[in-house]
Enzyme design. Structure first.
Site, PDB file in Angstrom:
ATOM      1  N   HIS A   1       0.847  -1.192  -0.121  1.00 12.06           N
ATOM      2  CA  HIS A   1      -0.109  -0.026  -0.044  1.00 12.06           C
ATOM      3  C   HIS A   1       0.897   1.174   0.046  1.00 12.06           C
ATOM      4  O   HIS A   1       1.986   1.243   0.388  1.00 12.06           O
ATOM      5  CB  HIS A   1      -1.113  -0.063   1.202  1.00 12.06           C
ATOM      6  CG  HIS A   1      -0.186   0.153   2.610  1.00 12.06           C
ATOM      7  ND1 HIS A   1       0.043  -1.204   3.325  1.00 12.06           N
ATOM      8  CD2 HIS A   1       0.324   1.066   3.377  1.00 12.06           C
ATOM      9  CE1 HIS A   1       0.722  -0.781   4.049  1.00 12.06           C
ATOM     10  NE2 HIS A   1       0.824   0.467   4.367  1.00 12.06           N
TER      11      HIS A   1
HETATM   12  C1  T46 Z   1       2.696   0.875   6.942  1.00  7.40           C
HETATM   13  C2  T46 Z   1       3.554  -0.568   7.136  1.00  7.40           C
HETATM   14  C3  T46 Z   1       4.925  -0.511   7.531  1.00  7.40           C
HETATM   15  C4  T46 Z   1      -4.660  -0.799  13.207  1.00  7.40           C
HETATM   16  O1  T46 Z   1      -5.664  -0.950  13.997  1.00  7.40           O
HETATM   17  N1  T46 Z   1      -3.734   0.152  13.809  1.00  7.40           N
HETATM   18  C5  T46 Z   1      -2.584   0.591  13.179  1.00  7.40           C
HETATM   19  O2  T46 Z   1      -2.137   1.716  13.678  1.00  7.40           O
HETATM   20  C6  T46 Z   1      -2.080  -0.294  12.373  1.00  7.40           C
HETATM   21  C7  T46 Z   1      -0.838   0.043  11.609  1.00  7.40           C
HETATM   22  C8  T46 Z   1      -2.823  -1.207  12.054  1.00  7.40           C
HETATM   23  N2  T46 Z   1      -4.097  -1.367  12.470  1.00  7.40           N
HETATM   24  C9  T46 Z   1      -4.804  -2.825  12.120  1.00  7.40           C
HETATM   25  C10 T46 Z   1      -5.378  -2.722  10.636  1.00  7.40           C
HETATM   26  C11 T46 Z   1      -5.197  -4.179  10.127  1.00  7.40           C
HETATM   27  O3  T46 Z   1      -6.422  -4.908  10.751  1.00  7.40           O
HETATM   28  O4  T46 Z   1      -3.713  -3.772  12.113  1.00  7.40           O
HETATM   29  C12 T46 Z   1      -3.818  -4.803  11.069  1.00  7.40           C
HETATM   30  C13 T46 Z   1      -2.619  -4.968  10.264  1.00  7.40           C
HETATM   31  O5  T46 Z   1      -2.592  -3.689   9.565  1.00  7.40           O
HETATM   32  P1  T46 Z   1      -1.870  -3.786   8.056  1.00  7.40           P
HETATM   33  O6  T46 Z   1      -2.513  -4.618   7.164  1.00  7.40           O
HETATM   34  O7  T46 Z   1      -2.156  -2.233   7.473  1.00  7.40           O
HETATM   35  O8  T46 Z   1      -0.253  -4.005   8.307  1.00  7.40           O
HETATM   36  P2  T46 Z   1       0.623  -3.837   7.098  1.00  7.40           P
HETATM   37  O9  T46 Z   1       2.052  -4.494   7.914  1.00  7.40           O
HETATM   38  O10 T46 Z   1       0.403  -4.045   5.916  1.00  7.40           O
HETATM   39  O11 T46 Z   1       1.270  -2.231   7.147  1.00  7.40           O
HETATM   40  C14 T46 Z   1       1.755  -1.559   8.336  1.00  7.40           C
HETATM   41  C15 T46 Z   1       0.805  -0.055   8.483  1.00  7.40           C
HETATM   42  O12 T46 Z   1      -0.360  -0.511   8.279  1.00  7.40           O
HETATM   43  C16 T46 Z   1       1.313   0.700   7.258  1.00  7.40           C
HETATM   44  O13 T46 Z   1       1.038   2.121   7.306  1.00  7.40           O
HETATM   45  O14 T46 Z   1       3.267   1.508   6.502  1.00  7.40           O
HETATM   46  O15 T46 Z   1       3.080  -1.423   8.523  1.00  7.40           O
END
Ligand code: T46
Length: 134
Positions: free
Chosen positions: A50
């Site tokens: 993303h």
């Molecule tokens: C990024 C990379 C480096 C939350 O509820 N609060 C938060 O602050 C974050 C970051 C995530 N979440 C929840 C949303 C999803 O249900 O945690 C779950 C996993 O998040 P996501 O799939 O977005 O994780 P990554 O590893 O794909 O990405 C994350 C960050 O979202 C993103 O901003 O830059 O780490």
């Protein structure tokens, strides 16, 4: 080759070990509104996929190592994070993927905004259209 910014954090080393302190507007260029960390990432997992419209972040691998793929829609870079003594700055409008996490990897993220799903662009074609202003 995409140019990216890293920030070195000067450790306080003594015979007990090392300590890194990070101060807003001194060591990093934005106010921190949120801190989160990724750990226990399973073998072979690639995550991220993303970009953010506004969010600015600094990624620090405080333990172990991992790779970060960056893509600004024109150029790409592969960045290895393997030290608690430097961080990778990821500005807005940058596609990112994280991969090759070691078993002991802890990826700490300092973020400029609270969590907001509306700030995410999770489709690569949409990201390209967005940065072209379409
Ligand atoms: C990024 C990379 C480096 C939350 O509820 N609060 C938060 O602050 C974050 C970051 C995530 N979440 C929840 C949303 C999803 O249900 O945690 C779950 C996993 O998040 P996501 O799939 O977005 O994780 P990554 O590893 O794909 O990405 C994350 C960050 O979202 C993103 O901003 O830059 O780490």
């Amino acid at each position: 080759m995409l140019k990216y910014e890293t920030i070195n954090f000067a450790p306080h080393n003594d015979k007990r070990g090392s300590l890194v302190a990070i101060e807003v507007n001194k060591d990093i260029p934005f106010e921190i509104k949120r801190v989160y960390y990724l750990y226990k990432t399973q073998n072979g997992v690639r995550r991220g996929f993303h970009a953010h419209k506004e969010l600015r972040q600094i990624l620090i691998c405080t333990s172990g190592s991992c790779m970060i793929h960056l893509d600004n829609g024109h150029d790409t870079a592969e960045v290895k994070l393997d030290s608690p003594e430097y961080g990778l700055v990821i500005e807005n409008n940058m596609w990112r993927e994280m991969y090759d996490f070691t078993d002991d990897a802890v990826l700490l993220v300092l973020a400029s905004q609270h969590y907001d799903e509306k700030d995410y662009i999770r489709d690569y074609d949409e990201f390209i259209k967005y940065i072209k202003g379409e």
